[in-house]
Design a protein around this motif. Sequence first.
Motif, PDB file in Angstrom:
ATOM      1  N   VAL A  89      -2.749 -22.879  -4.840  1.00 11.21           N
ATOM      2  CA  VAL A  89      -1.862 -23.951  -4.385  1.00 11.21           C
ATOM      3  C   VAL A  89      -1.302 -23.642  -3.000  1.00 11.21           C
ATOM      4  O   VAL A  89      -1.327 -24.491  -2.110  1.00 11.21           O
ATOM      5  CB  VAL A  89      -0.730 -24.206  -5.403  1.00 11.21           C
ATOM      6  N   GLY A  90      -0.814 -22.425  -2.806  1.00 11.73           N
ATOM      7  CA  GLY A  90      -0.254 -22.056  -1.512  1.00 11.73           C
ATOM      8  C   GLY A  90      -1.262 -22.128  -0.385  1.00 11.73           C
ATOM      9  O   GLY A  90      -0.951 -22.585   0.725  1.00 11.73           O
ATOM     10  N   THR A  91      -2.483 -21.715  -0.645  1.00 14.22           N
ATOM     11  CA  THR A  91      -3.533 -21.728   0.371  1.00 14.22           C
ATOM     12  C   THR A  91      -4.011 -23.142   0.665  1.00 14.22           C
ATOM     13  O   THR A  91      -4.158 -23.534   1.819  1.00 14.22           O
ATOM     14  CB  THR A  91      -4.728 -20.858  -0.074  1.00 14.22           C
ATOM     15  N   MET A  92      -4.244 -23.911  -0.381  1.00  9.11           N
ATOM     16  CA  MET A  92      -4.805 -25.255  -0.212  1.00  9.11           C
ATOM     17  C   MET A  92      -3.781 -26.278   0.268  1.00  9.11           C
ATOM     18  O   MET A  92      -4.113 -27.182   1.012  1.00  9.11           O
ATOM     19  CB  MET A  92      -5.423 -25.736  -1.525  1.00  9.11           C
ATOM     20  N   TYR A  93      -2.553 -26.163  -0.200  1.00  5.21           N
ATOM     21  CA  TYR A  93      -1.574 -27.216   0.056  1.00  5.21           C
ATOM     22  C   TYR A  93      -0.352 -26.749   0.835  1.00  5.21           C
ATOM     23  O   TYR A  93       0.597 -27.507   0.996  1.00  5.21           O
ATOM     24  CB  TYR A  93      -1.129 -27.827  -1.273  1.00  5.21           C
ATOM     25  N   GLY A  94      -0.359 -25.521   1.310  1.00  4.58           N
ATOM     26  CA  GLY A  94       0.795 -24.966   2.005  1.00  4.58           C
ATOM     27  C   GLY A  94       1.153 -25.685   3.303  1.00  4.58           C
ATOM     28  O   GLY A  94       2.317 -25.762   3.675  1.00  4.58           O
ATOM     29  N   ASP A  95       0.157 -26.236   3.989  1.00  2.00           N
ATOM     30  CA  ASP A  95       0.433 -26.902   5.263  1.00  2.00           C
ATOM     31  C   ASP A  95       0.915 -28.341   5.093  1.00  2.00           C
ATOM     32  O   ASP A  95       1.321 -28.986   6.060  1.00  2.00           O
ATOM     33  CB  ASP A  95      -0.801 -26.867   6.161  1.00  2.00           C
ATOM     34  N   GLY A  96       0.872 -28.868   3.877  1.00  2.55           N
ATOM     35  CA  GLY A  96       1.345 -30.230   3.623  1.00  2.55           C
ATOM     36  C   GLY A  96       0.387 -31.314   4.077  1.00  2.55           C
ATOM     37  O   GLY A  96       0.711 -32.497   4.022  1.00  2.55           O
ATOM     38  N   ASP A  97      -0.807 -30.932   4.510  1.00  2.91           N
ATOM     39  CA  ASP A  97      -1.792 -31.897   4.998  1.00  2.91           C
ATOM     40  C   ASP A  97      -2.717 -32.332   3.859  1.00  2.91           C
ATOM     41  O   ASP A  97      -3.846 -31.877   3.745  1.00  2.91           O
ATOM     42  CB  ASP A  97      -2.602 -31.279   6.138  1.00  2.91           C
ATOM     43  N   TYR A  98      -2.206 -33.199   3.011  1.00  2.00           N
ATOM     44  CA  TYR A  98      -2.993 -33.738   1.905  1.00  2.00           C
ATOM     45  C   TYR A  98      -2.445 -35.107   1.537  1.00  2.00           C
ATOM     46  O   TYR A  98      -1.311 -35.448   1.839  1.00  2.00           O
ATOM     47  CB  TYR A  98      -2.972 -32.805   0.689  1.00  2.00           C
ATOM     48  N   LYS A  99      -3.277 -35.902   0.908  1.00  2.00           N
ATOM     49  CA  LYS A  99      -2.876 -37.254   0.544  1.00  2.00           C
ATOM     50  C   LYS A  99      -2.200 -37.250  -0.823  1.00  2.00           C
ATOM     51  O   LYS A  99      -2.480 -36.409  -1.662  1.00  2.00           O
ATOM     52  CB  LYS A  99      -4.085 -38.174   0.522  1.00  2.00           C
ATOM     53  N   THR A 100      -1.318 -38.206  -1.004  1.00  4.23           N
ATOM     54  CA  THR A 100      -0.634 -38.346  -2.285  1.00  4.23           C
ATOM     55  C   THR A 100      -0.782 -39.784  -2.776  1.00  4.23           C
ATOM     56  O   THR A 100      -1.117 -40.695  -2.013  1.00  4.23           O
ATOM     57  CB  THR A 100       0.862 -38.023  -2.170  1.00  4.23           C
ATOM     58  N   PHE A 101      -0.548 -39.951  -4.029  1.00  6.09           N
ATOM     59  CA  PHE A 101      -0.542 -41.266  -4.653  1.00  6.09           C
ATOM     60  C   PHE A 101       0.750 -41.359  -5.441  1.00  6.09           C
ATOM     61  O   PHE A 101       0.967 -40.582  -6.362  1.00  6.09           O
ATOM     62  CB  PHE A 101      -1.760 -41.421  -5.566  1.00  6.09           C
ATOM     63  N   TRP A 102       1.625 -42.258  -5.046  1.00 10.44           N
ATOM     64  CA  TRP A 102       2.941 -42.414  -5.636  1.00 10.44           C
ATOM     65  C   TRP A 102       3.715 -41.096  -5.592  1.00 10.44           C
ATOM     66  O   TRP A 102       4.437 -40.735  -6.501  1.00 10.44           O
ATOM     67  CB  TRP A 102       2.870 -42.935  -7.058  1.00 10.44           C
ATOM     68  N   GLY A 103       3.513 -40.329  -4.543  1.00 11.17           N
ATOM     69  CA  GLY A 103       4.233 -39.079  -4.359  1.00 11.17           C
ATOM     70  C   GLY A 103       3.613 -37.877  -5.055  1.00 11.17           C
ATOM     71  O   GLY A 103       4.108 -36.770  -4.931  1.00 11.17           O
ATOM     72  N   PHE A 104       2.516 -38.074  -5.768  1.00 15.54           N
ATOM     73  CA  PHE A 104       1.859 -36.977  -6.479  1.00 15.54           C
ATOM     74  C   PHE A 104       0.587 -36.579  -5.747  1.00 15.54           C
ATOM     75  O   PHE A 104      -0.144 -37.428  -5.222  1.00 15.54           O
ATOM     76  CB  PHE A 104       1.508 -37.379  -7.918  1.00 15.54           C
ATOM     77  N   ARG A 105       0.311 -35.298  -5.730  1.00 15.71           N
ATOM     78  CA  ARG A 105      -0.911 -34.760  -5.155  1.00 15.71           C
ATOM     79  C   ARG A 105      -2.083 -35.146  -6.052  1.00 15.71           C
ATOM     80  O   ARG A 105      -2.013 -35.015  -7.272  1.00 15.71           O
ATOM     81  CB  ARG A 105      -0.762 -33.236  -5.120  1.00 15.71           C
ATOM     82  N   ILE A 106      -3.162 -35.616  -5.477  1.00 12.44           N
ATOM     83  CA  ILE A 106      -4.333 -35.995  -6.259  1.00 12.44           C
ATOM     84  C   ILE A 106      -5.263 -34.786  -6.334  1.00 12.44           C
ATOM     85  O   ILE A 106      -5.735 -34.303  -5.307  1.00 12.44           O
ATOM     86  CB  ILE A 106      -5.071 -37.188  -5.639  1.00 12.44           C
ATOM     87  N   VAL A 107      -5.521 -34.294  -7.545  1.00 13.07           N
ATOM     88  CA  VAL A 107      -6.421 -33.164  -7.707  1.00 13.07           C
ATOM     89  C   VAL A 107      -7.655 -33.529  -8.522  1.00 13.07           C
ATOM     90  O   VAL A 107      -8.613 -32.796  -8.560  1.00 13.07           O
ATOM     91  CB  VAL A 107      -5.704 -31.946  -8.353  1.00 13.07           C
ATOM     92  N   ALA A 108      -7.628 -34.668  -9.188  1.00 15.34           N
ATOM     93  CA  ALA A 108      -8.784 -35.131  -9.953  1.00 15.34           C
ATOM     94  C   ALA A 108      -8.650 -36.625 -10.162  1.00 15.34           C
ATOM     95  O   ALA A 108      -7.558 -37.180 -10.152  1.00 15.34           O
ATOM     96  CB  ALA A 108      -8.858 -34.422 -11.305  1.00 15.34           C
ATOM     97  N   VAL A 109      -9.773 -37.266 -10.364  1.00 18.95           N
ATOM     98  CA  VAL A 109      -9.773 -38.699 -10.604  1.00 18.95           C
ATOM     99  C   VAL A 109     -10.584 -38.970 -11.858  1.00 18.95           C
ATOM    100  O   VAL A 109     -11.661 -38.428 -12.046  1.00 18.95           O
ATOM    101  CB  VAL A 109     -10.390 -39.450  -9.404  1.00 18.95           C
ATOM    102  N   ASP A 110     -10.041 -39.797 -12.714  1.00 15.15           N
ATOM    103  CA  ASP A 110     -10.713 -40.176 -13.943  1.00 15.15           C
ATOM    104  C   ASP A 110     -10.996 -41.670 -13.873  1.00 15.15           C
ATOM    105  O   ASP A 110     -10.106 -42.459 -13.588  1.00 15.15           O
ATOM    106  CB  ASP A 110      -9.802 -39.848 -15.134  1.00 15.15           C
TER     107      ASP A 110
END
Length: 136
Positions: A89-110
């Motif tokens: 988590v720290g390595t992948m998302y530490g810089d804050g450069d990721y998209k969110t959906f309703w304020g949640f980080r998207i890590v999988a889609v069903d």
Amino acid sequence: METSRTLISGDAFRCLHRWTGQAFTRVRSLTFERVLVMVLRKSVKSLQNVVNEAMSWLGVETVTGSAYSQARYKLKHTAFIELNRKAVVGTMYGDGDYKTFWGFRIVAVDGSKIVLPDTEEVCEEFGTIAYSGGKT
């Protein structure tokens, strides 16, 4: 990988994530680092085959499956939680450069769809969106 390697090999990490103060203090074939990595590999093979492969890959004399089970029992689950938080988590998302959906980080889609009952309470709680059937 380097973050994981540094974290796992640190004395503070080992001391924090073992069940007793005596666990993993003596020089043995199954060190804290080796046991942790073997658990992380998560194989579907028999326990003894996993141990044999890992020990031969490391160039160390093999041990029994029972010895591995006993060593694995000395690990706390918190080691995996901290590894995930710091190395993934720290390595992948530490810089804050990721998209969110309703304020949640998207890590999988069903792609599953579910139709909830069309009641006022459900609409209030979950909201409504239009779907291909034309209803809202």
